[in-house]
Design a protein around this motif. Structure first.
Motif, PDB file in Angstrom:
ATOM      1  N   MET A  37       5.673  74.117  46.396  1.00 51.70           N
ATOM      2  CA  MET A  37       6.091  75.516  46.429  1.00 51.70           C
ATOM      3  C   MET A  37       7.195  75.816  47.446  1.00 51.70           C
ATOM      4  SD  MET A  37       5.343  77.602  44.184  1.00 51.70           S
ATOM      5  CE  MET A  37       5.951  79.023  45.085  1.00 51.70           C
ATOM      6  N   PRO A  38       7.121  75.303  48.680  1.00 47.13           N
ATOM      7  CA  PRO A  38       8.232  75.571  49.601  1.00 47.13           C
ATOM      8  C   PRO A  38       9.582  75.093  49.059  1.00 47.13           C
ATOM      9  CG  PRO A  38       6.335  74.784  50.827  1.00 47.13           C
ATOM     10  CD  PRO A  38       6.001  74.617  49.372  1.00 47.13           C
ATOM     11  N   ALA A  39       9.600  73.920  48.400  1.00 43.64           N
ATOM     12  CA  ALA A  39      10.848  73.414  47.814  1.00 43.64           C
ATOM     13  C   ALA A  39      11.288  74.287  46.636  1.00 43.64           C
ATOM     14  CB  ALA A  39      10.660  71.964  47.354  1.00 43.64           C
ATOM     15  N   ILE A  40      10.323  74.742  45.847  1.00 44.21           N
ATOM     16  CA  ILE A  40      10.639  75.610  44.706  1.00 44.21           C
ATOM     17  C   ILE A  40      11.238  76.924  45.195  1.00 44.21           C
ATOM     18  CG2 ILE A  40       9.642  76.937  42.800  1.00 44.21           C
ATOM     19  CD1 ILE A  40       7.560  74.696  42.496  1.00 44.21           C
ATOM     20  N   VAL A  41      10.625  77.499  46.232  1.00 44.53           N
ATOM     21  CA  VAL A  41      11.111  78.771  46.777  1.00 44.53           C
ATOM     22  C   VAL A  41      12.496  78.614  47.390  1.00 44.53           C
ATOM     23  CG1 VAL A  41      10.706  80.509  48.557  1.00 44.53           C
ATOM     24  CG2 VAL A  41       8.819  79.735  47.136  1.00 44.53           C
ATOM     25  N   SER A  42      12.716  77.496  48.064  1.00 41.70           N
ATOM     26  CA  SER A  42      14.025  77.288  48.701  1.00 41.70           C
ATOM     27  C   SER A  42      15.133  77.158  47.663  1.00 41.70           C
ATOM     28  CB  SER A  42      13.992  76.044  49.604  1.00 41.70           C
ATOM     29  OG  SER A  42      13.864  74.864  48.831  1.00 41.70           O
ATOM     30  N   GLU A  43      14.807  76.661  46.459  1.00 44.73           N
ATOM     31  CA  GLU A  43      15.815  76.523  45.398  1.00 44.73           C
ATOM     32  C   GLU A  43      15.947  77.793  44.562  1.00 44.73           C
ATOM     33  OE1 GLU A  43      16.473  74.035  41.260  1.00 44.73           O
ATOM     34  OE2 GLU A  43      15.656  72.953  42.988  1.00 44.73           O
ATOM     35  N   LEU A  44      14.817  78.369  44.159  1.00 47.26           N
ATOM     36  CA  LEU A  44      14.849  79.529  43.275  1.00 47.26           C
ATOM     37  C   LEU A  44      14.941  80.849  44.038  1.00 47.26           C
ATOM     38  CD1 LEU A  44      12.157  78.536  40.598  1.00 47.26           C
ATOM     39  CD2 LEU A  44      14.619  78.089  40.572  1.00 47.26           C
ATOM     40  N   GLY A  45      14.577  80.851  45.346  1.00 48.51           N
ATOM     41  CA  GLY A  45      14.575  82.089  46.117  1.00 48.51           C
ATOM     42  C   GLY A  45      13.355  82.930  45.801  1.00 48.51           C
ATOM     43  N   GLY A  46      13.332  84.156  46.339  1.00 53.50           N
ATOM     44  CA  GLY A  46      12.248  85.086  46.035  1.00 53.50           C
ATOM     45  C   GLY A  46      10.963  84.813  46.774  1.00 53.50           C
ATOM     46  N   PHE A  47      11.024  84.666  48.119  1.00 56.13           N
ATOM     47  CA  PHE A  47       9.807  84.400  48.893  1.00 56.13           C
ATOM     48  C   PHE A  47       8.795  85.541  48.736  1.00 56.13           C
ATOM     49  CE2 PHE A  47       7.152  84.327  52.700  1.00 56.13           C
ATOM     50  CZ  PHE A  47       6.805  82.986  52.767  1.00 56.13           C
ATOM     51  N   PHE A  79      11.228  73.927  33.241  1.00 53.48           N
ATOM     52  CA  PHE A  79      12.568  74.385  32.869  1.00 53.48           C
ATOM     53  C   PHE A  79      12.934  75.723  33.514  1.00 53.48           C
ATOM     54  CE2 PHE A  79      11.854  71.532  29.156  1.00 53.48           C
ATOM     55  CZ  PHE A  79      12.984  70.743  29.310  1.00 53.48           C
ATOM     56  N   ALA A  80      12.053  76.267  34.370  1.00 56.11           N
ATOM     57  CA  ALA A  80      12.290  77.588  34.967  1.00 56.11           C
ATOM     58  C   ALA A  80      13.589  77.601  35.763  1.00 56.11           C
ATOM     59  CB  ALA A  80      11.118  77.975  35.864  1.00 56.11           C
ATOM     60  N   GLY A  81      14.383  78.675  35.555  1.00 57.07           N
ATOM     61  CA  GLY A  81      15.647  78.806  36.272  1.00 57.07           C
ATOM     62  C   GLY A  81      15.623  79.863  37.352  1.00 57.07           C
ATOM     63  N   SER A  82      14.523  80.594  37.446  1.00 50.57           N
ATOM     64  CA  SER A  82      14.372  81.618  38.479  1.00 50.57           C
ATOM     65  C   SER A  82      12.896  81.781  38.790  1.00 50.57           C
ATOM     66  CB  SER A  82      14.954  82.955  37.999  1.00 50.57           C
ATOM     67  OG  SER A  82      14.168  83.490  36.938  1.00 50.57           O
ATOM     68  N   MET A  83      12.606  82.450  39.908  1.00 48.52           N
ATOM     69  CA  MET A  83      11.216  82.659  40.280  1.00 48.52           C
ATOM     70  C   MET A  83      10.492  83.519  39.243  1.00 48.52           C
ATOM     71  SD  MET A  83       8.980  81.802  42.535  1.00 48.52           S
ATOM     72  CE  MET A  83       9.642  81.453  44.154  1.00 48.52           C
ATOM     73  N   LYS A  84      11.182  84.505  38.670  1.00 50.80           N
ATOM     74  CA  LYS A  84      10.558  85.358  37.662  1.00 50.80           C
ATOM     75  C   LYS A  84      10.200  84.562  36.403  1.00 50.80           C
ATOM     76  CE  LYS A  84      12.574  89.724  39.187  1.00 50.80           C
ATOM     77  NZ  LYS A  84      13.453  90.869  38.856  1.00 50.80           N
ATOM     78  N   GLU A  85      11.099  83.668  35.985  1.00 47.38           N
ATOM     79  CA  GLU A  85      10.798  82.811  34.835  1.00 47.38           C
ATOM     80  C   GLU A  85       9.590  81.938  35.120  1.00 47.38           C
ATOM     81  OE1 GLU A  85      13.893  80.409  33.197  1.00 47.38           O
ATOM     82  OE2 GLU A  85      15.346  82.046  33.193  1.00 47.38           O
ATOM     83  N   LEU A  86       9.549  81.355  36.314  1.00 52.88           N
ATOM     84  CA  LEU A  86       8.434  80.485  36.685  1.00 52.88           C
ATOM     85  C   LEU A  86       7.113  81.246  36.629  1.00 52.88           C
ATOM     86  CD1 LEU A  86       7.424  77.747  37.740  1.00 52.88           C
ATOM     87  CD2 LEU A  86       7.850  78.570  40.063  1.00 52.88           C
ATOM     88  N   ILE A  87       7.112  82.476  37.099  1.00 53.22           N
ATOM     89  CA  ILE A  87       5.892  83.289  37.083  1.00 53.22           C
ATOM     90  C   ILE A  87       5.427  83.543  35.645  1.00 53.22           C
ATOM     91  CG2 ILE A  87       4.968  85.578  37.607  1.00 53.22           C
ATOM     92  CD1 ILE A  87       6.790  85.521  40.131  1.00 53.22           C
ATOM     93  N   SER A  92      12.547  63.055  46.342  1.00 54.17           N
ATOM     94  CA  SER A  92      13.384  62.008  45.754  1.00 54.17           C
ATOM     95  C   SER A  92      13.983  62.384  44.404  1.00 54.17           C
ATOM     96  CB  SER A  92      12.561  60.717  45.581  1.00 54.17           C
ATOM     97  OG  SER A  92      11.995  60.320  46.804  1.00 54.17           O
ATOM     98  N   ILE A  93      13.281  63.153  43.595  1.00 55.96           N
ATOM     99  CA  ILE A  93      13.780  63.443  42.243  1.00 55.96           C
ATOM    100  C   ILE A  93      13.934  64.947  42.063  1.00 55.96           C
ATOM    101  CG2 ILE A  93      13.454  63.006  39.779  1.00 55.96           C
ATOM    102  CD1 ILE A  93      11.556  60.728  40.510  1.00 55.96           C
ATOM    103  N   SER A  94      12.874  65.627  41.638  1.00 50.03           N
ATOM    104  CA  SER A  94      12.949  67.071  41.399  1.00 50.03           C
ATOM    105  C   SER A  94      11.551  67.660  41.360  1.00 50.03           C
ATOM    106  CB  SER A  94      13.651  67.358  40.063  1.00 50.03           C
ATOM    107  OG  SER A  94      13.535  68.726  39.714  1.00 50.03           O
ATOM    108  N   TRP A  95      11.428  68.887  41.855  1.00 48.39           N
ATOM    109  CA  TRP A  95      10.132  69.565  41.818  1.00 48.39           C
ATOM    110  C   TRP A  95       9.682  69.842  40.384  1.00 48.39           C
ATOM    111  CZ3 TRP A  95      10.264  74.094  39.185  1.00 48.39           C
ATOM    112  CH2 TRP A  95      11.474  74.802  39.129  1.00 48.39           C
ATOM    113  N   ARG A  96      10.608  69.814  39.423  1.00 49.84           N
ATOM    114  CA  ARG A  96      10.276  70.128  38.031  1.00 49.84           C
ATOM    115  C   ARG A  96       9.310  69.109  37.430  1.00 49.84           C
ATOM    116  NH1 ARG A  96      13.832  74.173  36.672  1.00 49.84           N
ATOM    117  NH2 ARG A  96      15.596  74.362  38.102  1.00 49.84           N
TER     118      ARG A  96
END
Length: 502
Positions: free
Chosen positions: A42-52, A102-110, A168-172
């Motif tokens: 989650m910290p890595a996801i938030v740092s990339e997508l924003g929206g803490f 495939f989420a491109g934003s925090m809202k999409e991920l939610i 090493s790769i991606s949070w996805r």
């Protein structure tokens, strides 16, 4: 419509039980590893997508659908059988997992987490119910303990794998790892689990399900937005509170008058089930408080890596299955009440460690508190499931098991919203009062604190203010976790002293 009836225990099917159990454990592992990997990532996801400020909704959205659907799946499994319902849930869970990646934003991920949670509601309750079906009463304690060992395996693998994937790769990939696990589980269930279906017309309580969804959704919105984006006395908050109260009243009324209620209240008349369900609610708040915010403390305040943060959660997930395995034996020796009370004391010990943990204590202290909470959860949850399955008949076992998990999920759902709101309010309040770093700091500034590269760009004074604010707001959460641990223990003393398992 068909109704599944009868037990599965006979000589011809006993030989298939190991394969069915393996398929169930794969499904449980899929859900368990999702929790540890996502919390770590989650910290890595938030740092990339924003929206803490939306941080808690990644968990709340998933848990909301999980909490609402668990009762529906439990009831449907009593009507149509366990197999089709569990497979359906796994399919929806996998679809959500693919989309999350495939989420491109925090809202999409939610939004995609809502889909994932819709499927996840079937996994734990139906899987646990199948164990109650295929094993006899005296076997259920140890086997439920073995089932909990899944959490230990996922606890060791989850943070390590999650840390490697994130760094090493991606949070996805933390979402896509579910795909092979789900496919293998469905294959095992398809080939080895066979049920007898009796043709019988049954009614499904759709109205009750809708009312429950509306009530819980409104409560969550109040807890997440109240005091942060909307004043507690605002028209919107008051309106949602009145709407939630009305939906709950109508839900209770609906359940009392319908022939096939989504939540049959008569099963709550047994004092053991009532207390077990209420304690599952309080411990659910504790679980989400630690799972959601302990990695944030380790990374944001202690400045450690995602992998180290993940291992503090590993401690809880290791303590849980160890205690569950022990609980299976304790139930036969000292009974349900004594085993549960031991778990209650362990919850308090773990909470106290977290409350008195200083900022510079290091991850070991965080892991120690997490471990004791895990031990408490293992002892209590295993006792509750076996107690409930030994109390009700086959026709009620699915919904009775689901009702207990619903209460725990409700605790995690409300807890994620409540604690997320408290953290946001505490952090924003601290920043408003103490920010003299020369930069405009907001809740979303914590995004930079969770990313080592971004943190290095901040002035030292800004980092100090953010860390102090985060420490204070998270300490408030640990105090609330301790309060729920105390309430849990007090309730456990009211459990009737039942006989040991046969």
């Amino acid at each position: 419509m068909g109704q599944a009836t009868g037990e599965y225990i006979d000589e011809s099917r006993k030989s298939k039980r190991p394969f069915i159990l393996a398929a169930i454990m794969l499904a449980m592992f899929m859900g368990a590893i999702e929790g540890t990997i996502v919390s770590t990532a989650m910290p890595a996801i938030v740092s990339e997508l924003g929206g803490f400020s939306l941080y808690s909704w990644v968990f709340s959205g998933y848990l909301l659908m999980n909490a609402v659907t668990v009762l529906i799946y439990g009831k449907l499994s009593d009507i149509f059988g366990r197999k089709p319902i569990l497979i359906f849930g796994i399919i929806i869970f996998l679809i959500g997992s693919v989309l999350c990646g495939f989420a491109g934003s925090m809202k999409e991920l939610i939004i995609y987490r809502f889909i994932q949670g819709f499927g996840a509601g079937a996994v734990a309750p139906v899987a646990s119910t199948i164990v109650g079906d295929i094993y006899e009463e005296h076997e259920r304690g140890p086997v439920q303990g073995y089932l909990s060992s899944v959490w230990g395996i996922s606890a060791v693998m989850g943070p390590v794998l999650g840390g490697i994937l994130v760094q090493s790769i991606s949070w996805r990939l933390v979402f896509w790892i579910n795909i092979p696990l789900g496919l293998l589980s469905m294959a095992g269930l398809w080939f080895f689990l066979h049920e007898n279906i009796e043709k019988k017309k049954r009614d499904i309580d759709y109205q009750g399900a809708v009312l429950l969804t509306l009530a819980i959704s409104s409560i969550m919105l109040i807890l997440v937005e109240g005091g942060v984006h909307l004043p507690w006395t605002s028209v919107q908050i008051i309106g949602m509170a009145l709407f939630a109260a009305l939906a709950l009243i109508l839900f209770v009324r609906q359940e009392k008058k319908t022939i096939e209620p989504m939540m049959p209240f008569e099963i709550w008349k047994d004092r053991s089930i009532l207390i077990a369900n209420i304690v599952s609610l309080t411990t659910g708040v504790m679980i989400i408080g630690i799972s959601s915010f302990l990695p944030t403390f380790v990374q944001g305040v202690m400045g450690r890596s995602p992998t180290v943060a993940g291992f503090t959660l590993t401690a809880m997930s290791i303590g849980w299955p160890i205690a569950s395995t022990i609980a299976g034996r304790l139930l036969m020796k000292i009974g349900f009440k004594a085993t549960s009370v031991l778990g209650g004391f362990s919850l308090i010990v773990g909470s106290l460690v977290l409350v008195f943990m200083p900022q510079d204590a290091g991850p070991f202290a965080a892991g120690l508190g997490s471990f004791f909470v895990g031990v408490g959860m293992g002892l209590t949850s295993t006792s509750f499931i076996v107690l409930i399955q030994n109390t009700v008949s086959w026709e009620r076992r699915g919904i009775a098991t689901a009702s207990n998990m619903f209460m725990r999920n409700l605790g995690t759902t409300v807890g994620a919203a409540l604690l997320g709101g408290i953290m946001n309010m505490g952090l924003q309040g601290y920043l408003d009062k103490h920010n003299n770093s020369g930069e405009r700091l907001t809740i979303d500034s914590a995004n930079q604190l969770l990313n080592s590269e971004e943190r290095a760009k901040l002035p030292d004074k800004a980092v100090e203010v953010l860390q102090e604010g985060l420490t204070q707001s998270l300490n408030n959460i640990y105090l609330i976790i301790l309060l729920f641990a105390i309430v849990s223990l007090l309730l456990l003393f009211f459990l009737p002293k039942k006989d040991k398992t046969a």
